[in-house]
Design an enzyme around this catalytic site. Structure first.
Site, PDB file in Angstrom:
ATOM      1  N   VAL A 185       0.719  -1.169  -0.177  1.00  0.00           N
ATOM      2  CA  VAL A 185       0.047  -0.038  -0.135  1.00  0.00           C
ATOM      3  C   VAL A 185       0.815   1.334  -0.049  1.00  0.00           C
ATOM      4  O   VAL A 185       1.927   1.452   0.930  1.00  0.00           O
ATOM      5  CB  VAL A 185      -0.785   0.127   1.092  1.00  0.00           C
ATOM      6  CG1 VAL A 185      -1.756   1.289   1.039  1.00  0.00           C
ATOM      7  CG2 VAL A 185      -1.907  -1.300   1.267  1.00  0.00           C
ATOM      8  N   HIS A 186       0.826   2.109  -1.041  1.00  0.00           N
ATOM      9  CA  HIS A 186       1.613   3.350  -1.064  1.00  0.00           C
ATOM     10  C   HIS A 186       1.055   4.348  -1.751  1.00  0.00           C
ATOM     11  O   HIS A 186       1.750   5.387  -1.777  1.00  0.00           O
ATOM     12  CB  HIS A 186       3.193   2.991  -1.670  1.00  0.00           C
ATOM     13  CG  HIS A 186       3.147   2.679  -3.112  1.00  0.00           C
ATOM     14  ND1 HIS A 186       2.820   1.488  -3.759  1.00  0.00           N
ATOM     15  CD2 HIS A 186       3.553   3.664  -4.054  1.00  0.00           C
ATOM     16  CE1 HIS A 186       2.912   1.833  -5.115  1.00  0.00           C
ATOM     17  NE2 HIS A 186       3.237   2.916  -5.459  1.00  0.00           N
ATOM     18  N   ARG A 187       0.115   4.187  -2.674  1.00  0.00           N
ATOM     19  CA  ARG A 187      -0.414   5.211  -3.382  1.00  0.00           C
ATOM     20  C   ARG A 187      -1.142   6.307  -2.860  1.00  0.00           C
ATOM     21  O   ARG A 187      -1.779   5.911  -1.724  1.00  0.00           O
ATOM     22  CB  ARG A 187      -1.519   4.602  -4.523  1.00  0.00           C
ATOM     23  CG  ARG A 187      -1.173   3.785  -5.791  1.00  0.00           C
ATOM     24  CD  ARG A 187      -0.811   4.464  -6.889  1.00  0.00           C
ATOM     25  NE  ARG A 187      -0.402   3.740  -7.945  1.00  0.00           N
ATOM     26  CZ  ARG A 187       0.151   4.120  -9.166  1.00  0.00           C
ATOM     27  NH1 ARG A 187       0.019   5.454  -9.157  1.00  0.00           N
ATOM     28  NH2 ARG A 187       0.702   3.343 -10.105  1.00  0.00           N
TER      29      ARG A 187
END
Length: 361
Positions: free
Chosen positions: A207-209
């Site tokens: 998860v990084h967006r």
């Protein structure tokens, strides 16, 4: 011939490895027509586990220039990169500037080159999510428009450019396949087991967006879903430093069965992909890497550039909805997806790219 390659983020290091290897092969076979590759690393990803390890593992030539531009807003980061890259290009006088994907590094490199009337080659051209709220969408659209050679990874990408009128422009639109597939084929036998202990069965997640990390409600929904899913199967999540800071700052509840681990190198990621049950991610690149590793992917976004994967039942879009994530997880248990289609070429994209660059010099 001289090519300046501009990279700054993890997916670009992976793609650059394939191209650099193709340049090396070309030079060995054509010593009188050797290509001089000069690499600029903007420093957009600066954590050693997200940068240095890729150069070491994948034998990417060390950057000739390291700009160390990071941890800034989009405008400041892109502006600083544009300024510094321009200075280097004036000094190096390359025949081509090679950019990858859709980051701030991509746009800054393409802008600097085009303003100096240097040809731009864009690897992974023509991708569209049709979500203009995504910084990446803006970067890729602008980069495509000012590029000389547009190297598309799929027929869908070619059609996107045709719909936007690129048949009327002087640029060349070429479907060469996906360089990440080249890299996967080359390095798959070198996959390296991580140093941390892995469960026997697990889901691989990332998860990084910005649309998830900058919206705390989205982040809480995603991790609430993970907290439910881990009652059946552990989740292993290589954690982006920025995501880690946001989770800690907002005291997001995370089950102890969600195994947060430091960012991993490419060879370790290949190992995780080979041994996981399925993938949950908001990454663009990891969606494809899951497909190459024949693993079903649940994408934590409302749209994807890789529409072929969704249309053919190997990828499902769920956004950041807890209920949709859990529903998709339960449905995935019954699925038998087909991974035998070749949407992204035959693993020879990098050599095709070098051939076209030479042809259109």
């Amino acid at each position: 011939m001289k090519i300046v390659t501009i990279i700054g983020a993890r997916p670009q290091f992976i793609k650059a490895a394939a191209i650099s290897n193709a340049i090396l092969t070309h030079n060995q076979n054509n010593p009188l027509e050797a290509i001089n590759e000069v690499i600029i690393h903007t420093g957009q990803h600066f954590d050693p586990n997200m940068s240095t390890v890729f150069f070491d593992e994948m034998k990417i030539p060390k950057p000739d220039y390291l700009l160390n531009i990071n941890s800034l807003g989009h405008g400041a980061m892109t502006g600083r990169m544009l300024e510094e890259v321009e200075k280097i290009l004036i000094n190096e006088e390359p025949d081509y500037v090679l950019v990858y994907g859709d980051t701030n590094s991509t746009l800054a490199g393409a802008l600097a080159a085009s303003k100096l009337h240097i040809k731009v080659a864009h690897v992974e051209a023509g991708l569209r999510s049709f979500n203009m709220k995504m910084p990446e969408e803006i970067n890729r659209i602008l980069t495509d428009r000012i590029s000389t050679l547009l190297f598309c990874p799929s027929e869908t990408a070619v059609k996107n450019l045709q719909k936007e009128g690129f048949d009327n422009f002087k640029s060349k639109v070429l479907n060469v396949g996906d360089v990440m597939y080249d890299t996967t084929l080359h390095f798959s036998k070198m996959a390296k087991e991580p140093t941390f202990e892995l469960p026997e069965n697990f889901i691989l997640a990332t998860v990084h967006r910005a649309e998830n990390t900058d919206d705390i409600n989205n982040l809480k929904e995603i991790f609430s879903a993970f907290n439910t899913i881990v009652t059946e199967i552990p989740v292993v999540l290589p954690i982006h430093p920025r995501t880690k800071n946001i989770l800690e700052k907002n005291n997001v509840e995370i089950s102890d069965r969600v195994q947060l681990v430091p960012p991993v190198g490419y060879l370790e990621m290949l190992y995780l992909l080979n041994h996981c049950q399925l993938v949950m991610t908001d990454s663009g690149g990891l969606q494809k890497e899951a497909y190459f590793s024949k693993k079903y992917c649940i994408t934590l976004r409302e749209e994807t550039e890789w529409v072929e994967l969704v249309d053919n039942g190997v990828n499902q879009l769920v956004g950041a909805s807890e209920s949709k994530i859990i529903k998709a997880f339960n449905e995935a248990k019954q699925l038998k997806p087909n991974f035998e289609n070749h949407f992204y070429g035959d693993g020879k994209a990098s050599s095709l790219i070098i051939s076209h660059i030479i042809k259109y010099l």
